[in-house]
Design a protein around this motif. Sequence first.
Motif, PDB file in Angstrom:
ATOM      1  N   TYR A  56     -18.028   6.986  16.361  1.00 50.30           N
ATOM      2  CA  TYR A  56     -18.022   8.441  16.529  1.00 50.30           C
ATOM      3  C   TYR A  56     -17.653   8.828  17.963  1.00 50.30           C
ATOM      4  O   TYR A  56     -16.860   9.749  18.177  1.00 50.30           O
ATOM      5  CB  TYR A  56     -19.372   9.053  16.150  1.00 50.30           C
ATOM      6  N   GLU A  62     -14.470  11.066  19.117  1.00 43.64           N
ATOM      7  CA  GLU A  62     -14.552  12.243  19.981  1.00 43.64           C
ATOM      8  C   GLU A  62     -13.541  12.160  21.121  1.00 43.64           C
ATOM      9  O   GLU A  62     -12.931  13.165  21.498  1.00 43.64           O
ATOM     10  CB  GLU A  62     -15.969  12.388  20.539  1.00 43.64           C
ATOM     11  N   PRO A 107     -15.034  15.362  11.468  1.00 39.83           N
ATOM     12  CA  PRO A 107     -16.182  15.831  10.677  1.00 39.83           C
ATOM     13  C   PRO A 107     -17.483  15.644  11.439  1.00 39.83           C
ATOM     14  O   PRO A 107     -17.559  14.835  12.371  1.00 39.83           O
ATOM     15  CB  PRO A 107     -16.140  14.929   9.433  1.00 39.83           C
ATOM     16  N   PRO A 108     -18.523  16.372  11.057  1.00 42.54           N
ATOM     17  CA  PRO A 108     -19.854  16.113  11.635  1.00 42.54           C
ATOM     18  C   PRO A 108     -20.294  14.694  11.285  1.00 42.54           C
ATOM     19  O   PRO A 108     -19.750  14.062  10.372  1.00 42.54           O
ATOM     20  CB  PRO A 108     -20.754  17.154  10.954  1.00 42.54           C
ATOM     21  N   ARG A 109     -21.294  14.177  12.013  1.00 46.23           N
ATOM     22  CA  ARG A 109     -21.816  12.849  11.701  1.00 46.23           C
ATOM     23  C   ARG A 109     -22.326  12.826  10.254  1.00 46.23           C
ATOM     24  O   ARG A 109     -23.087  13.699   9.852  1.00 46.23           O
ATOM     25  CB  ARG A 109     -22.959  12.487  12.654  1.00 46.23           C
ATOM     26  N   SER A 168     -24.454  11.844   6.998  1.00 45.22           N
ATOM     27  CA  SER A 168     -25.883  11.568   6.825  1.00 45.22           C
ATOM     28  C   SER A 168     -26.141  10.299   6.044  1.00 45.22           C
ATOM     29  O   SER A 168     -27.279   9.846   5.938  1.00 45.22           O
ATOM     30  CB  SER A 168     -26.557  12.749   6.112  1.00 45.22           C
TER      31      SER A 168
END
Length: 401
Positions: A268, A272, A284-286, A288
């Motif tokens: 991640y 970034e 995308p968001p982290r 889950s």
Amino acid sequence: MTDALPLHIGLLWHSCLSENLGVGALSVANANLIAAATEKVGRRPVFHLMGVRGAFDYSHEIAYENHFENIGYKALANPASSLHRTLRQCDVVFDIGGGDSFSDIYAARRFWLIIGSKIAAQRSRGPLILSPQTIGPFHTSVARHAAVGVMNMAQTVFARDETSFKVLEELGMGHRSALTTDVAFALPFTPAQGKDARDLASGPIKVGLNVSALLYRRDLATGDRIKLTVDYPALIDALVDRIAREPRAELHLVPHVLAASTPYEDDYALAEELYGRYPAAVLPPRFSGPSQAKSYIAGLDLFAGSRMHATIAAISSGTAVVPLGYSRKFSGLFNSLGYGWNADLTCEDNAAVMTRFDAALADLPAIREQAIAANAEAQRRLGSYRTALDAIIAEAAARHV
């Protein structure tokens, strides 16, 4: 089945706490497959996952009672530890070896932990089963002898590809082995809405790229036997630039290992960095958990990546994929399924990989059809594992009533 008698099932080298969503994909999918067999005999599965503790918790993705025990050298060495107590409680133990860790290509400490845990599994109340995984390679005679020794303790060894099965035969283990495929082909996901209506030839299309921080930051990682023939950072830069320049494509950066505390593993943080250089991309968001990651990948039209279970998430959800393989586990698995788009980073150069990717981009409708066919073959192969699980669980249930 809350009133049913429990069957205590050990899941060795499984984890729903791992930052590596590939380990999570194996764990959730294998638990689901084993649970289906357990419910067929009227028993209630109680899972005891044993692996390396991480910072995540997606145990909710296993819809059955489950517990976790950390594996470490101290726990292995102490017969009174909670790890050994858990093993003694298990009616059967399924060891998946983290998918590819039953090999000495990684650090020696990791390999011997894998070996020691298999020996400790003999304390369980039932048989040891090696669930579908890559077997080998074993580069030294010491590693080969250790591997044969612990496999002789297992009732059955499942190989997830023909190359691994051949290794088993060469080691004299063919009589207790069976061929199937990776259990992550059974990982649940939410299909993407509107994907089938997209024009893959003319666009717009969504192209995903998974970049392995482990390979990109090779200066921070030590102690393994991974040897690449490509300049991986330069290859990734070229792929990102190629996708960004494709008029019909939207670039999605898709991390699959979310290890903020371990810089050389954290996909991640690397994504970034790339996003900072290409702000038109989608980050995308982290995620889950592994099913959420697979559901996201299912919405893409083409995917390329070096985390194997990210590429399995693609092909098993109808997404065309160009795996960027750093070990024979990639070629072994995808070749077994008749899917010929694996880029082998251990023998190809950057130009060859880029040519392969360009060819996939140019003929995307045909590549997707090949991915769908490969997934159908994987599902057929999983049928043999499901059948074997029915027999293994029925025997365990009959022994422990």
